[in-house]
Write a protein that holds these residues in place. Structure first.
Motif, mmCIF file in Angstrom:
data_model
loop_
_atom_site.group_PDB
_atom_site.id
_atom_site.type_symbol
_atom_site.label_atom_id
_atom_site.label_comp_id
_atom_site.label_asym_id
_atom_site.label_seq_id
_atom_site.Cartn_x
_atom_site.Cartn_y
_atom_site.Cartn_z
ATOM 1 N N THR A 177 0.827 -1.206 0.000
ATOM 2 C CA THR A 177 0.000 0.000 0.000
ATOM 3 C C THR A 177 0.865 1.261 0.000
ATOM 4 O O THR A 177 0.552 2.250 -0.667
ATOM 5 C CB THR A 177 -0.933 0.011 1.220
ATOM 6 O OG1 THR A 177 -1.750 -1.156 1.192
ATOM 7 C CG2 THR A 177 -1.823 1.244 1.217
ATOM 8 N N CYS A 230 8.165 6.307 0.360
ATOM 9 C CA CYS A 230 8.647 5.261 -0.555
ATOM 10 C C CYS A 230 10.172 5.230 -0.578
ATOM 11 O O CYS A 230 10.783 4.158 -0.604
ATOM 12 C CB CYS A 230 8.110 5.506 -1.965
ATOM 13 S SG CYS A 230 6.358 5.159 -2.167
ATOM 14 N N TYR A 242 2.246 1.472 -3.692
ATOM 15 C CA TYR A 242 1.285 1.619 -4.792
ATOM 16 C C TYR A 242 0.130 2.580 -4.483
ATOM 17 O O TYR A 242 -0.624 2.944 -5.399
ATOM 18 C CB TYR A 242 0.704 0.254 -5.162
ATOM 19 C CG TYR A 242 1.665 -0.657 -5.876
ATOM 20 C CD1 TYR A 242 1.796 -0.615 -7.260
ATOM 21 C CD2 TYR A 242 2.447 -1.563 -5.167
ATOM 22 C CE1 TYR A 242 2.678 -1.462 -7.918
ATOM 23 C CE2 TYR A 242 3.332 -2.407 -5.819
ATOM 24 C CZ TYR A 242 3.442 -2.357 -7.198
ATOM 25 O OH TYR A 242 4.312 -3.203 -7.856
ATOM 26 N N GLY A 243 -0.041 2.966 -3.227
ATOM 27 C CA GLY A 243 -1.188 3.773 -2.852
ATOM 28 C C GLY A 243 -2.365 2.891 -2.464
ATOM 29 O O GLY A 243 -2.329 1.673 -2.648
ATOM 30 N N ASP A 244 -3.405 3.513 -1.940
ATOM 31 C CA ASP A 244 -4.548 2.741 -1.449
ATOM 32 C C ASP A 244 -5.788 2.863 -2.337
ATOM 33 O O ASP A 244 -6.884 2.473 -1.957
ATOM 34 C CB ASP A 244 -4.910 3.164 -0.022
ATOM 35 C CG ASP A 244 -5.264 4.639 0.071
ATOM 36 O OD1 ASP A 244 -5.362 5.307 -0.988
ATOM 37 O OD2 ASP A 244 -5.441 5.134 1.199
ATOM 38 N N ASN A 268 8.176 -3.334 -7.730
ATOM 39 C CA ASN A 268 8.112 -1.891 -7.558
ATOM 40 C C ASN A 268 9.451 -1.323 -7.095
ATOM 41 O O ASN A 268 9.915 -0.281 -7.589
ATOM 42 C CB ASN A 268 7.012 -1.547 -6.552
ATOM 43 C CG ASN A 268 6.803 -0.050 -6.381
ATOM 44 O OD1 ASN A 268 7.642 0.652 -5.821
ATOM 45 N ND2 ASN A 268 5.666 0.441 -6.852
ATOM 46 N N GLU A 285 -7.178 5.603 -3.149
ATOM 47 C CA GLU A 285 -7.753 6.924 -2.914
ATOM 48 C C GLU A 285 -6.680 8.009 -2.897
ATOM 49 O O GLU A 285 -6.958 9.172 -3.178
ATOM 50 C CB GLU A 285 -8.520 6.925 -1.581
ATOM 51 C CG GLU A 285 -9.726 5.994 -1.584
ATOM 52 C CD GLU A 285 -10.455 6.015 -0.259
ATOM 53 O OE1 GLU A 285 -9.949 6.649 0.703
ATOM 54 O OE2 GLU A 285 -11.534 5.401 -0.161
ATOM 55 N N SER A 286 -5.467 7.654 -2.553
ATOM 56 C CA SER A 286 -4.369 8.625 -2.518
ATOM 57 C C SER A 286 -3.123 8.019 -3.145
ATOM 58 O O SER A 286 -2.912 6.806 -3.116
ATOM 59 C CB SER A 286 -4.075 9.041 -1.071
ATOM 60 O OG SER A 286 -3.742 7.907 -0.289
ATOM 61 N N GLU A 287 -2.299 8.882 -3.741
ATOM 62 C CA GLU A 287 -1.068 8.446 -4.381
ATOM 63 C C GLU A 287 0.000 8.126 -3.338
ATOM 64 O O GLU A 287 -0.051 8.632 -2.198
ATOM 65 C CB GLU A 287 -0.561 9.547 -5.325
ATOM 66 C CG GLU A 287 -1.450 9.811 -6.523
ATOM 67 C CD GLU A 287 -1.510 8.618 -7.459
ATOM 68 O OE1 GLU A 287 -0.448 8.016 -7.714
ATOM 69 O OE2 GLU A 287 -2.614 8.265 -7.901
ATOM 70 N N PRO A 288 0.980 7.300 -3.685
ATOM 71 C CA PRO A 288 2.068 6.994 -2.746
ATOM 72 C C PRO A 288 2.844 8.258 -2.371
ATOM 73 O O PRO A 288 3.019 9.152 -3.199
ATOM 74 C CB PRO A 288 2.953 6.020 -3.542
ATOM 75 C CG PRO A 288 2.072 5.469 -4.614
ATOM 76 C CD PRO A 288 1.100 6.551 -4.949
ATOM 77 N N ASN A 289 3.300 8.309 -1.148
ATOM 78 C CA ASN A 289 4.128 9.428 -0.682
ATOM 79 C C ASN A 289 5.589 9.164 -1.079
ATOM 80 O O ASN A 289 6.174 8.147 -0.695
ATOM 81 C CB ASN A 289 3.997 9.575 0.832
ATOM 82 C CG ASN A 289 4.807 10.732 1.379
ATOM 83 O OD1 ASN A 289 6.020 10.664 1.491
ATOM 84 N ND2 ASN A 289 4.107 11.817 1.718
ATOM 85 N N LYS A 290 6.158 10.070 -1.840
ATOM 86 C CA LYS A 290 7.513 9.851 -2.370
ATOM 87 C C LYS A 290 8.557 9.697 -1.274
ATOM 88 O O LYS A 290 9.458 8.856 -1.361
ATOM 89 C CB LYS A 290 7.889 11.000 -3.310
ATOM 90 C CG LYS A 290 7.089 11.025 -4.605
ATOM 91 C CD LYS A 290 7.595 12.125 -5.534
ATOM 92 C CE LYS A 290 6.817 12.104 -6.853
ATOM 93 N NZ LYS A 290 7.290 13.161 -7.785
#
Length: 394
Positions: free
Chosen positions: A59, A74, A62-64, A111, A66-71
């Protein structure tokens, strides 16, 4: 038991920091790899906990939905993952994981191969220093029902040139030909060591169930995709490999792949051959290949394959033999001897979709064969041998 989802996970627990999450995951993996003295109930509980942790890692990356991954998160997770040698531990643990956790592990590793931290590919740096981990990963094709997971991870790793070079130069390279033949795979749980599959034109000894049949096809496709990735991505590395290993490589390639009775193997092999020979980086290899009468014999026989896709891919390779301005006498003489038969074949050789380039290539090929003249040759034994074994009557 309710299916575990990303939203469900986030509702039940607060997201952990990457370092905390990876430490917990590492402990769980070590426990699952421990001796069988661990009670079955405890092992089951730890597996459920590990499944949640792996989903949480996925998660983050890739995100959940509803929101994009936090750089930043990550980047931190990527650095921690490779610093703690989690890659090696996860590869070694794949056979112990349940299906869902194994699937998540595959996505996580894939990923992380592409994550950049301050313009650096951390995965590439890690693999350069720990290239021996490939010796754990590649034999995964012998792991039966999770061979697809190993294959997916390996294809991602081959994106890094250091890995591609290692694989090409290692003893593993020769094993890929054995893997592609799939004679002894234990595909799926409790499957017999030998089996028979009939899937289209695929025939593998002694297999019965449709599930195993499908998995066999998927593994074969995985291997051919791996070959495509390995032999085309890093052009200079591949050109050097082919130059240094021409004899054994193409002997195996011709006999095991191009002359295979397996439809998928044959189709993918002739397509890859065309990609290799038409690549400018491999021009020296191409010239050497199209000067071989034995190679041309194989391609002429493939032109007679009942499958149109194989015929078309073969055509793109066969035209290189005809276009060669410095044809050896034995090749020129075989083309001249078979001229009328080749004209009849290409006169009826068409494809479903209109393709101006294909039509132009076909016209040029016929023209080149038409103007060919016999060449003097001291030893006719090679031509006679070709006539004895060729399926196209000379």
């Amino acid at each position: 038991m309710a299916k575990l989802t990303t939203k469900g996970l986030l509702k039940k627990s607060k997201s952990r920091k990457p370092s905390e999450l990876l430490n917990n995951t590492r402990e769980l993996l070590i426990l699952l790899n421990a001796d069988k003295d661990v009670r079955e109930q405890k092992r089951k509980e730890k597996m459920e906990e590990l499944t949640k942790s792996m989903l949480e890692i996925r998660t983050i990356l890739y995100g959940d939905g509803e929101s994009e991954p936090n750089k930043d998160t990550c980047a931190q997770l990527t650095q921690e993952f490779f610093r703690e040698d989690m890659f090696r531990l996860l590869i070694a643990s794949l056979p112990k994981l349940n299906l869902e956790t194994c699937k998540n592990a595959t996505h996580i590793i894939a990923n992380l191969q592409r994550q950049q931290v301050q313009s650096r590919l951390i995965a590439s740096e890690y693999l350069e220093k720990n290239i021996d981990v490939m010796d754990l990963l590649i034999p995964g094709y012998e792991e039966g029902d999770i061979a697809l997971s190993y294959g997916a991870i390996l294809r991602e790793c081959i994106r890094h040139q250091v890995v591609a070079r290692y694989v090409l130069e290692s003893n593993h390279m020769k094993k890929f030909f054995d893997y592609i033949l799939i004679p002894n795979f234990e595909i799926a749980s409790d499957a017999a060591a030998t089996f028979k599959v009939e899937y289209g034109l695929i025939i593998i000894p002694d297999c019965k169930t449709a599930t195993i049949r499908c998995v066999c096809v998927l593994i074969l496709l995985s291997l051919t995709q791996l070959a495509q990735e390995l032999m085309t991505r890093h052009k200079s590395t591949v050109a050097q490999f082919l130059s240094n290993n021409y004899d054994w490589f193409f002997q195996e390639y011709n006999s095991q792949l191009l002359e295979s009775q397996n439809y998928i193997t044959k189709r993918q092999a002739v397509k890859l051959l065309g990609n290799l020979l038409l690549d400018r980086s491999n021009s020296d290899v191409m010239v050497r290949y199209v000067c071989s009468l034995d190679n041309m014999r194989i391609l002429m026989n493939l032109l007679r394959d009942p499958n149109k896709t194989i015929q078309l891919e073969t055509f793109h390779v066969f035209k290189l033999f005809v276009a060669n301005e410095n044809k050896p006498p034995e090749i020129a003489n075989v083309l001249v001897t078979n001229r009328s038969k080749l004209f009849r074949f290409f006169g009826h050789f068409n494809i479903e979709k209109e393709d101006m380039q294909f039509e132009a290539d076909k016209v040029e090929l016929i023209k080149e064969i038409f103007i060919l003249e016999p060449k003097d040759i001291k030893d006719f034994s090679s031509v006679l041998s070709f006539r004895e074994h060729c399926q196209i009557a000379c």
